[in-house]
Write a protein that holds these residues in place. Structure first.
Motif, PDB file in Angstrom:
ATOM      1  N   LYS A   1      91.085  14.868  31.797  1.00 14.37           N
ATOM      2  CA  LYS A   1      91.783  15.455  33.060  1.00 14.37           C
ATOM      3  C   LYS A   1      93.033  15.188  32.961  1.00 14.37           C
ATOM      4  O   LYS A   1      93.904  16.050  33.345  1.00 14.37           O
TER       5      LYS A   1
ATOM      6  N   GLU B   1      86.688  11.530  30.300  1.00 10.73           N
ATOM      7  CA  GLU B   1      86.657  12.508  31.058  1.00 10.73           C
ATOM      8  C   GLU B   1      88.060  12.215  31.866  1.00 10.73           C
ATOM      9  O   GLU B   1      88.885  13.263  31.953  1.00 10.73           O
TER      10      GLU B   1
ATOM     11  N   HIS C   1      82.336   7.403  28.591  1.00 11.71           N
ATOM     12  CA  HIS C   1      82.215   8.539  29.086  1.00 11.71           C
ATOM     13  C   HIS C   1      83.237   8.853  30.047  1.00 11.71           C
ATOM     14  O   HIS C   1      83.937   9.901  29.991  1.00 11.71           O
ATOM     15  N   ASN C   2      83.242   7.937  31.257  1.00 12.05           N
ATOM     16  CA  ASN C   2      84.144   8.046  32.192  1.00 12.05           C
ATOM     17  C   ASN C   2      85.808   7.926  31.456  1.00 12.05           C
ATOM     18  O   ASN C   2      86.637   8.742  32.208  1.00 12.05           O
TER      19      ASN C   2
END
Length: 121
Positions: A37, A33, A29-30
């Motif tokens: 970004k 993300e 998930h990180n």
């Protein structure tokens, strides 16, 4: 292992397995993300670059090391009478006289190898 040890050990294994999967999902998930970004930041930089190019009164082109047009500004479409899509992916030679075009790619390759700049045209 005794029955009691197995009974106590099984929940621990399940918990460890669950924690490992949860940690992996969190990392995924990180990473997703972070990629989103970075993608948004790259898109913003592209928009800024396009805005700068389009603000010019001169025809401007962005080419890669193989002299292939990557971007063309709005003025170039007016000056040369082509749409941006017609420029992108083509050799920059398409906008030059045949005499200049004949030598241009060689000049670029020599510049990339030596760093020596030569004006043509």
């Amino acid at each position: 292992l005794s029955y009691v040890q197995v009974v106590l050990f099984t929940p621990c294994l399940f918990l460890c397995f669950f924690l490992k999967i949860a940690r992996q999902k969190l990392l995924e998930h990180n990473m997703m993300e972070m990629e989103q970004k970075q993608s948004a930041e790259l898109e913003e930089q592209k928009n800024i670059t396009r805005g700068i190019l389009d603000a010019s009164f001169d025809a401007l082109f962005v080419i890669n090391e193989q002299c292939i047009i990557q971007q063309a500004n709005e003025t170039s479409t007016v000056v040369f009478g082509c749409k941006r899509e017609e420029f992108v992916g083509q050799n920059i030679n398409m906008i030059m006289t045949s005499e200049v075009a004949r030598h241009h790619d060689k000049y670029i390759q020599n510049y990339l190898k030596t760093g020596v700049k030569k004006m043509i045209g």
